[in-house]
Design an enzyme around this catalytic site. Structure first.
Site, PDB file in Angstrom:
ATOM      1  N   GLU A 139       4.528   8.118  11.409  1.00  0.00           N
ATOM      2  CA  GLU A 139       5.329   7.018  11.953  1.00  0.00           C
ATOM      3  C   GLU A 139       6.338   7.547  12.975  1.00  0.00           C
ATOM      4  OE1 GLU A 139       6.677   3.311   9.595  1.00  0.00           O
ATOM      5  OE2 GLU A 139       8.440   4.595   9.650  1.00  0.00           O
ATOM      6  N   ASP A 163      -2.366  -0.330   7.233  1.00  0.00           N
ATOM      7  CA  ASP A 163      -2.224   0.200   5.879  1.00  0.00           C
ATOM      8  C   ASP A 163      -2.982  -0.700   4.906  1.00  0.00           C
ATOM      9  OD1 ASP A 163       1.220   1.459   5.909  1.00  0.00           O
ATOM     10  OD2 ASP A 163      -0.687   2.329   6.534  1.00  0.00           O
ATOM     11  N   VAL A 164      -3.508  -0.096   3.829  1.00  0.00           N
ATOM     12  CA  VAL A 164      -4.342  -0.889   2.935  1.00  0.00           C
ATOM     13  C   VAL A 164      -3.557  -1.447   1.749  1.00  0.00           C
ATOM     14  CG1 VAL A 164      -5.111   0.911   1.355  1.00  0.00           C
ATOM     15  CG2 VAL A 164      -6.677  -0.929   1.998  1.00  0.00           C
ATOM     16  N   ASP A 165      -2.348  -0.908   1.511  1.00  0.00           N
ATOM     17  CA  ASP A 165      -1.604  -1.384   0.344  1.00  0.00           C
ATOM     18  C   ASP A 165      -0.836  -2.655   0.693  1.00  0.00           C
ATOM     19  OD1 ASP A 165       1.137   1.041   0.626  1.00  0.00           O
ATOM     20  OD2 ASP A 165      -0.010  -0.078   2.122  1.00  0.00           O
TER      21      ASP A 165
END
Lengths: 343, 323
Positions: A292, A200-202
């Site tokens: 997920e 994930d990039v956050d």
């Protein structure tokens, strides 16, 4: 024997040695008879072929054929030109236990719309902490390639921007991740990298994340559930869904934001998840935690060869840090959820 | 020497079947078989639970150390059984050692890889002396003649060479995994798929509590098996090693090269093959380590930290054997 042969570029016959073009329909029919096969994964490590296994001429041609389709515009995931910085290969330290394989790691941080704003912090901290000293390719999926920040990269590391379509709902963004990783694994990751790490990039890196994570298939323990009973895992509990897991089953609750492995294994995982999500959509159901949930379903039946502790995915604001976690390596960056997700 | 097609199956796993199904307008997922591996009921693994064993469970290079309590045998069986693996087992029974074969094979039939396909390779200079032990289904015995040893040390030094040659000639086609064991031993309790790995070593029962400077490594720098003071992870036993066939080949070949180099220099390592094995495992770390449960010495009393002895060397009169 660890280098894959590159399929030759340019238009040519699809049938080896025959010198005439085979119509595409014939190829489709042939594929329907082949089973992609999903071999279960052993624990130490998979006897399923480790990454480099030579492509047969037919397989090389099939991959090339799909590339051709993409170039003709059949594939919506059109790749943009690589980032301007020239990638210079440098001698790389290859730890003995990986037996001389290129440790070139591809990543797919998930950058869409407002998530692009997190990308700079992600990349800067990755340059500091992620696989230092190894060859790394960052694959950034985004619908706003022009907004991808220019971050100074160390030698042996490069960034590739992959332009993808937009989605209105953040849940759709999350779901399409599997499909895109699956497509790109087939189209290019297989040829370019040894291992693929999907992140994930956050988030940002705050401590060393290195080759200790690499394995044929690995998952990360979700920070909210590492101490919980399996009955309280937020698996999908409706039997109608393909992600369904009964209450008395389950090893761990894995986080959707950090998984990976060798490219063939990641391809298998993402393809299986994507197929399952498509099946769910046909039945009008969406799993409770989207990709997920499907990831957890897959990792229950295809057990990962390595599991990363919650050091590798943590959220300091939501969870009090227990003393047993000595280092926090990859942590959430505060953001306004409602503002970002459905603007 | 080149090994071709070491793995018995090659599956093209990157065929884009998913892409095709999307092209097909009618989604036919109702008929699809639902989930792959049959689930067995087993307790949930807990990250925070008390340590299941007093022994270390992971080496610093992240290889598991296998002992009772660290794994669920039934779960592993569920995972490994469908793979239709064949496991090979080599043992050298030359000269007087032929009298150990009967008990060795009978105990292996009881405890070694039950439920899997097994190939025993017994190397001997006297094929007539090898008893015919009844074997279970899917289990085969091959007797391979080798020249007789002139000396006891000489015999143990040629094992590495013989095993590596045998792999290229035969074993790579017949088995997926290979274990190389001493024959003057017996299985006492189940030895199952928890032992399978890329490259597997077993900890020597005589030194697992000793500090590294007391390990009986070869300490003369002129030998290729030399290990300096301050180096060493575990002292591994020469009586048990194994792994994927290709890895065992590389390993035995490497040891054999070291032995040849020493021979050219007129030196024989302190514990012959075992010294070379330890040198090799130091630089090419095993991917899995077996606790001394998997290689015990019956002359020693069993400590409480070892819960289940599965394999041990027999009490025997070594002087008589070596004569």
């Amino acid at each position: 024997c660890h280098i894959l042969p590159r399929p030759p570029k340019g238009p040519r016959s699809l049938v080896p040695g025959k010198g005439r073009a085979v119509p595409e329909t014939k190829c489709l029919l042939f594929l329907l008879h082949r089973q992609a096969g999903s071999l279960p994964l052993l624990l130490d490590p998979a006897p399923v072929l480790p990454f480099p296994s030579p492509l047969s001429p037919l397989e090389a041609r099939l991959i090339d054929w799909f590339d051709l389709l993409a170039r003709l515009g059949f594939d919506p995931w059109i790749e943009k030109i690589p980032w301007k910085r020239k990638w210079q290969p440098t001698p790389v330290f290859s730890p003995g236990k990986f037996h001389g394989q290129r440790s070139l790691v591809g990543y797919s941080p998930w950058g869409r719309k407002e998530y692009v704003v997190f990308l700079r912090l992600f990349l800067e901290t990755a340059e500091q902490y992620f696989m230092a000293g190894h060859k790394v390719t960052y694959y950034v999926f985004t619908d706003r390639p022009a907004d991808v920040p220019r971050v100074a990269l160390q030698a042996g590391r490069r960034l590739v921007v992959l332009h993808v379509g937009s989605h209105r709902r953040w849940q759709d963004v999350s779901m399409h991740r599997m499909e895109m990783i699956s497509n790109f694994s087939r189209q290019r990751f297989l040829r370019e990298v040894d291992y693929l790490v999907c992140l994930d990039v956050d988030m940002k890196f705050s401590d060393h994340v290195g080759v200790e994570i690499l394995a044929p298939l690995f998952g990360t323990l979700h920070p909210g559930f590492y101490a919980a009973d399996r009955q309280s895992f937020t698996y999908e509990r409706r039997p109608l869904s393909r992600a369904y897991i009964p209450r008395d089953e389950g090893d761990f609750y894995y986080a959707g934001g950090f998984f990976g492995g060798s490219v063939p294994e990641v391809y298998r995982l993402t393809t299986a998840c994507h197929q399952a999500m498509t099946a769910d959509r046909a039945r009008g159901i969406e799993a409770v935690w989207q990709d997920e949930s499907h990831l957890n379903r897959y990792l229950l039946s295809h057990k990962p060869s390595k599991v990363l502790s919650p050091e590798y995915l943590w959220d300091e604001r939501m969870l009090r840090r227990p003393p047993l976690l000595r280092r926090l390596r990859y942590v959430a960056v505060p953001k306004n959820h409602a503002e970002i997700r459905n603007r | 020497l080149i090994i071709c097609k070491v793995w018995k199956r090659e599956v093209p796993f990157f065929l884009p079947l998913a892409h095709l199904r999307l092209c097909n307008m009618k989604l036919q997922y109702e008929e699809e078989p639902s989930q792959p591996v049959a689930q067995s009921q087993y307790p949930q693994p807990k990250l925070l639970e008390q340590k299941p064993t007093e022994l270390l469970t992971l080496t610093p290079w992240l290889a598991p150390i296998v002992s009772e309590g660290t794994f669920n045998a039934e779960l592993l069986h569920h995972i490994y059984q469908p793979l239709n693996l064949t496991v090979g087992l080599t043992a050298f029974a030359a000269g007087k050692y032929t009298r150990f074969v009967q008990h060795f094979l009978e105990s292996a039939e009881r405890f070694f890889m039950r439920g899997y396909r097994v190939r025993y390779y017994i190397f001997t200079d006297d094929p007539q002396a090898i008893p015919r032990v009844p074997l279970g289904p899917g289990r085969h015995l091959s007797i391979i003649p080798v020249p007789g040893p002139s000396q006891w040390e000489e015999a143990s030094m040629r094992r590495m060479e013989v095993i590596s040659m045998h792999i290229t000639e035969r074993a790579h086609r017949e088995v997926d995994y290979l274990f190389c064991l001493n024959v003057d031993t017996a299985f006492r309790n189940p030895w199952g798929p928890e032992t399978l790995g890329d490259l597997v070593a077993a900890i020597h029962p005589g030194y697992f509590t000793a500090p590294r400077h007391q390990f009986p490594y070869e300490r003369r720098p002129i030998s290729t098996a030399f290990v300096a003071d301050g180096e060493g992870d575990f002292y591994y036993g020469g009586a048990v090693f194994g792994g994927r066939v290709a890895r065992v080949y590389e390993f035995t070949r490497g040891c054999h090269m070291g032995i040849l180099a020493d021979k050219a220099n007129g030196i024989m390592a302190a514990w012959q093959e075992e010294s070379h094995l330890n040198r090799r495992f130091l630089s090419h770390k095993p991917s899995k380590v077996l606790s001394p449960e998997y290689l015990w010495d019956d002359r020693q009393p069993q400590p409480p930290s070892l819960k289940l002895i599965r394999f041990s060397t027999l009490n025997k009169d070594t002087a008589w054997l070596q004569s």
